[in-house]
Write an enzyme that holds these catalytic residues in place. Sequence first.
Site, PDB file in Angstrom:
ATOM      1  N   GLY A  65      -2.057   5.413   7.748  1.00  0.00           N
ATOM      2  CA  GLY A  65      -0.644   5.462   8.083  1.00  0.00           C
ATOM      3  C   GLY A  65       0.230   5.440   6.652  1.00  0.00           C
ATOM      4  O   GLY A  65      -0.237   4.381   5.875  1.00  0.00           O
ATOM      5  N   ARG A 117      -6.352  11.083   8.690  1.00  0.00           N
ATOM      6  CA  ARG A 117      -7.431   9.961   9.054  1.00  0.00           C
ATOM      7  C   ARG A 117      -8.855  11.016   9.348  1.00  0.00           C
ATOM      8  O   ARG A 117      -8.517  12.287   9.690  1.00  0.00           O
ATOM      9  CB  ARG A 117      -7.132   9.491  10.389  1.00  0.00           C
ATOM     10  CG  ARG A 117      -5.975   8.594  10.239  1.00  0.00           C
ATOM     11  CD  ARG A 117      -5.517   7.757  11.509  1.00  0.00           C
ATOM     12  NE  ARG A 117      -4.811   6.622  11.080  1.00  0.00           N
ATOM     13  CZ  ARG A 117      -3.505   6.637  11.425  1.00  0.00           C
ATOM     14  NH1 ARG A 117      -2.562   7.338  11.903  1.00  0.00           N
ATOM     15  NH2 ARG A 117      -2.766   5.321  10.828  1.00  0.00           N
ATOM     16  N   ASP A 139      -6.439  -1.488   5.972  1.00  0.00           N
ATOM     17  CA  ASP A 139      -7.773  -1.826   6.083  1.00  0.00           C
ATOM     18  C   ASP A 139      -8.881  -0.774   6.308  1.00  0.00           C
ATOM     19  O   ASP A 139      -9.964  -1.129   5.636  1.00  0.00           O
ATOM     20  CB  ASP A 139      -7.762  -2.968   7.165  1.00  0.00           C
ATOM     21  CG  ASP A 139      -7.415  -2.401   8.677  1.00  0.00           C
ATOM     22  OD1 ASP A 139      -6.710  -1.297   8.618  1.00  0.00           O
ATOM     23  OD2 ASP A 139      -7.633  -3.298   9.524  1.00  0.00           O
ATOM     24  N   THR A 172       0.507  -0.180   3.534  1.00  0.00           N
ATOM     25  CA  THR A 172       0.625  -0.272   5.084  1.00  0.00           C
ATOM     26  C   THR A 172       2.027  -0.970   5.286  1.00  0.00           C
ATOM     27  O   THR A 172       2.401  -2.065   4.393  1.00  0.00           O
ATOM     28  CB  THR A 172      -0.376  -0.764   5.555  1.00  0.00           C
ATOM     29  OG1 THR A 172      -0.089  -1.075   7.019  1.00  0.00           O
ATOM     30  CG2 THR A 172      -0.766  -2.041   5.048  1.00  0.00           C
ATOM     31  N   ASP A 204       2.496  -2.742   7.836  1.00  0.00           N
ATOM     32  CA  ASP A 204       2.205  -3.848   8.566  1.00  0.00           C
ATOM     33  C   ASP A 204       2.051  -5.337   8.101  1.00  0.00           C
ATOM     34  O   ASP A 204       2.195  -6.232   8.791  1.00  0.00           O
ATOM     35  CB  ASP A 204       0.941  -3.491   9.486  1.00  0.00           C
ATOM     36  CG  ASP A 204       1.093  -2.521  10.511  1.00  0.00           C
ATOM     37  OD1 ASP A 204       2.322  -2.088  10.613  1.00  0.00           O
ATOM     38  OD2 ASP A 204       0.208  -2.433  11.406  1.00  0.00           O
ATOM     39  N   ASP A 227      -0.794  -6.476   6.946  1.00  0.00           N
ATOM     40  CA  ASP A 227      -1.950  -6.977   7.504  1.00  0.00           C
ATOM     41  C   ASP A 227      -2.781  -7.270   7.026  1.00  0.00           C
ATOM     42  O   ASP A 227      -4.302  -7.137   7.287  1.00  0.00           O
ATOM     43  CB  ASP A 227      -2.026  -6.334   9.031  1.00  0.00           C
ATOM     44  CG  ASP A 227      -2.581  -4.643   8.588  1.00  0.00           C
ATOM     45  OD1 ASP A 227      -2.302  -4.321   7.465  1.00  0.00           O
ATOM     46  OD2 ASP A 227      -3.084  -4.211   9.519  1.00  0.00           O
ATOM     47  N   ARG A 286       0.187  -3.439  14.536  1.00  0.00           N
ATOM     48  CA  ARG A 286      -0.576  -3.189  15.854  1.00  0.00           C
ATOM     49  C   ARG A 286      -1.682  -4.557  16.015  1.00  0.00           C
ATOM     50  O   ARG A 286      -1.819  -4.803  17.028  1.00  0.00           O
ATOM     51  CB  ARG A 286      -1.620  -2.246  15.385  1.00  0.00           C
ATOM     52  CG  ARG A 286      -2.127  -1.257  16.382  1.00  0.00           C
ATOM     53  CD  ARG A 286      -3.238  -0.161  15.908  1.00  0.00           C
ATOM     54  NE  ARG A 286      -2.684   0.120  14.472  1.00  0.00           N
ATOM     55  CZ  ARG A 286      -3.220   1.179  14.132  1.00  0.00           C
ATOM     56  NH1 ARG A 286      -4.069   2.271  14.784  1.00  0.00           N
ATOM     57  NH2 ARG A 286      -3.249   1.753  12.782  1.00  0.00           N
TER      58      ARG A 286
HETATM   59  P1  ADP Z   1      -5.517   2.323   7.683  1.00  0.00           P
HETATM   60  O1  ADP Z   1      -6.165   2.568   6.446  1.00  0.00           O
HETATM   61  O2  ADP Z   1      -4.052   2.321   7.600  1.00  0.00           O
HETATM   62  O3  ADP Z   1      -5.972   1.069   8.359  1.00  0.00           O
HETATM   63  P2  ADP Z   1      -7.308   3.809   9.280  1.00  0.00           P
HETATM   64  O4  ADP Z   1      -7.735   2.622   9.978  1.00  0.00           O
HETATM   65  O5  ADP Z   1      -6.835   4.874  10.544  1.00  0.00           O
HETATM   66  O6  ADP Z   1      -5.742   3.599   8.346  1.00  0.00           O
HETATM   67  O7  ADP Z   1      -8.407   4.494   8.323  1.00  0.00           O
HETATM   68  C1  ADP Z   1      -7.975   5.559   7.491  1.00  0.00           C
HETATM   69  C2  ADP Z   1      -9.491   6.440   7.222  1.00  0.00           C
HETATM   70  O8  ADP Z   1     -10.211   5.542   6.335  1.00  0.00           O
HETATM   71  C3  ADP Z   1      -9.900   6.886   8.385  1.00  0.00           C
HETATM   72  O9  ADP Z   1      -9.602   7.914   9.195  1.00  0.00           O
HETATM   73  C4  ADP Z   1     -11.474   7.074   7.923  1.00  0.00           C
HETATM   74  O10 ADP Z   1     -11.587   8.326   7.310  1.00  0.00           O
HETATM   75  C5  ADP Z   1     -11.495   6.115   6.815  1.00  0.00           C
HETATM   76  N1  ADP Z   1     -12.263   4.752   7.501  1.00  0.00           N
HETATM   77  C6  ADP Z   1     -11.572   3.933   8.337  1.00  0.00           C
HETATM   78  N2  ADP Z   1     -12.567   3.052   8.565  1.00  0.00           N
HETATM   79  C7  ADP Z   1     -13.875   3.322   7.699  1.00  0.00           C
HETATM   80  C8  ADP Z   1     -15.251   2.848   7.774  1.00  0.00           C
HETATM   81  N3  ADP Z   1     -15.589   1.893   8.506  1.00  0.00           N
HETATM   82  N4  ADP Z   1     -15.960   3.417   7.007  1.00  0.00           N
HETATM   83  C9  ADP Z   1     -15.647   4.432   6.372  1.00  0.00           C
HETATM   84  N5  ADP Z   1     -14.361   5.092   6.379  1.00  0.00           N
HETATM   85  C10 ADP Z   1     -13.682   4.437   7.242  1.00  0.00           C
HETATM   86  O1  F6P Z   2      -0.900   0.768  10.462  1.00  0.00           O
HETATM   87  C1  F6P Z   2       0.395   1.165  10.458  1.00  0.00           C
HETATM   88  C2  F6P Z   2       0.843   1.637  11.719  1.00  0.00           C
HETATM   89  O2  F6P Z   2       2.157   1.972  11.455  1.00  0.00           O
HETATM   90  C3  F6P Z   2       0.711   0.569  12.780  1.00  0.00           C
HETATM   91  O3  F6P Z   2       2.074  -0.228  12.772  1.00  0.00           O
HETATM   92  C4  F6P Z   2       1.186   1.645  13.947  1.00  0.00           C
HETATM   93  O4  F6P Z   2       0.472   1.014  15.225  1.00  0.00           O
HETATM   94  C5  F6P Z   2       0.273   2.619  13.644  1.00  0.00           C
HETATM   95  O5  F6P Z   2       0.396   2.749  12.188  1.00  0.00           O
HETATM   96  C6  F6P Z   2       0.738   4.152  14.055  1.00  0.00           C
HETATM   97  O6  F6P Z   2       0.141   5.085  13.541  1.00  0.00           O
HETATM   98  P1  F6P Z   2       0.227   6.521  13.838  1.00  0.00           P
HETATM   99  O7  F6P Z   2       1.308   6.870  14.725  1.00  0.00           O
HETATM  100  O8  F6P Z   2       0.191   7.267  12.690  1.00  0.00           O
HETATM  101  O9  F6P Z   2      -1.251   6.755  14.497  1.00  0.00           O
HETATM  102 MG    MG Z   3      -5.722   0.012   9.968  1.00  0.00          MG
END
Ligand code: ADP
Ligand code: F6P
Ligand code: MG
Length: 327
Positions: free
Chosen positions: A18, A79, A110, A132, A134, A136, A178
């Site tokens: 995000g 993603r 994360d 981010t 959040d 978090d 979240r």
């Molecule tokens: P954020 O970084 O905001 O937490 P996501 O959880 O959607 O967002 O993660 C972003 C991208 O990071 C995912 O679409 C994926 O490509 C990669 N990613 C997330 N978790 C893992 C993992 N356990 N191992 C490898 N890549 C990951």
């Molecule tokens: O992690 C950031 C965040 O904005 C969360 O607060 C929310 O739940 C989520 O991303 C929404 O993500 P998207 O609509 O981009 O899938």
């Molecule tokens: Mg995340």
Amino acid sequence: MSAVESAVKKIAVLTSGGDSQGMNAAVRAVVRSGLYYGLEVCGIQRGYQGLLNEDIFPMDLRSVGDIIQRGGTILQSARCKEFMTLEGQQKGADILRKHGIDGLIVIGGDGSYQGANKLSKQGINTMGLPGTIDNDISFTDYTIGFDTSVGVVVDAINKLRDTMSSHERVSIVEVMGRHCGDIALHAGLASGAESILVPEVPFDLKEIADRMHHNFACGKRHSIIIVAEGAGRGEDVAEQLHLQYPNLEPRVTVLGHIQRGGTPTPRDRNLASLLGDFAVRKLIEGESDKACGVIKGELVLTDIDKVVNSKKEFDHATYELALRLSQ
Ligand code: ADP
Ligand code: F6P
Ligand code: MG
């Protein structure tokens, strides 16, 4: 410090997950600091998906001009499911090696940090920056975008107060977060919300309904309930309140992605600038597989493993304060 003594010669930067306000300021800091220290710097478009698509291009001083004040991310975000697999991670590392890139700075949450951790297991030097809204991420007091996002929520609540007071209503405001109630907590403290529902603190809707009813009986002209999305849906809270007290007719506002947009605050820009430069310097010094953060004003480096495996502590004292002051 010059590139001659540096552990890395060519680095890349990507934004992932995000988006958040201030990501552009972080990209700018990475690019300009990297060039300042004599490195070659590349951008990768659309996060890990762009890496797997080899969407990689050189960046210079001018390519990050006029972006410090802009929300979103010029590198765009994505993603990427393929990157969750070992094959995807190996392919990503091979592509980086093919381009002569020996250091990668990942700006994201994360999940993005976990991706960086997996790449470092494939022999790539990595650094994570907390991008981010959040807030978090552990081992940093603040994430890039959080301050701007809280400002968006407070601004919305200021407006809601006007109309809610005119009609003596309860306003329920659903905010992002979240798994983390920090946006709700900080916006709640800043806006004087009477109730703040967060995933970290159990709550009783009957007790909240009683409090709202009591508030009006005591002469309050409006009440605000903030609901972090991780604690439930604003509409469900409204329904429960109305069931308890039919004369309460709460109005629900779901702020949604508005919270992820807009010009970053000076605080977010400066955090991004400090952390972006810090990440580059630490890569040059030979650090890898680390997350950059700021704790009590000090820049800190923590193993990504440790960061992704610990849950950020909720500030219960500030939570109690916010409720106490809004009586
Ligand atoms: P954020 O970084 O905001 O937490 P996501 O959880 O959607 O967002 O993660 C972003 C991208 O990071 C995912 O679409 C994926 O490509 C990669 N990613 C997330 N978790 C893992 C993992 N356990 N191992 C490898 N890549 C990951
Ligand atoms: O992690 C950031 C965040 O904005 C969360 O607060 C929310 O739940 C989520 O991303 C929404 O993500 P998207 O609509 O981009 O899938
Ligand atoms: Mg995340």
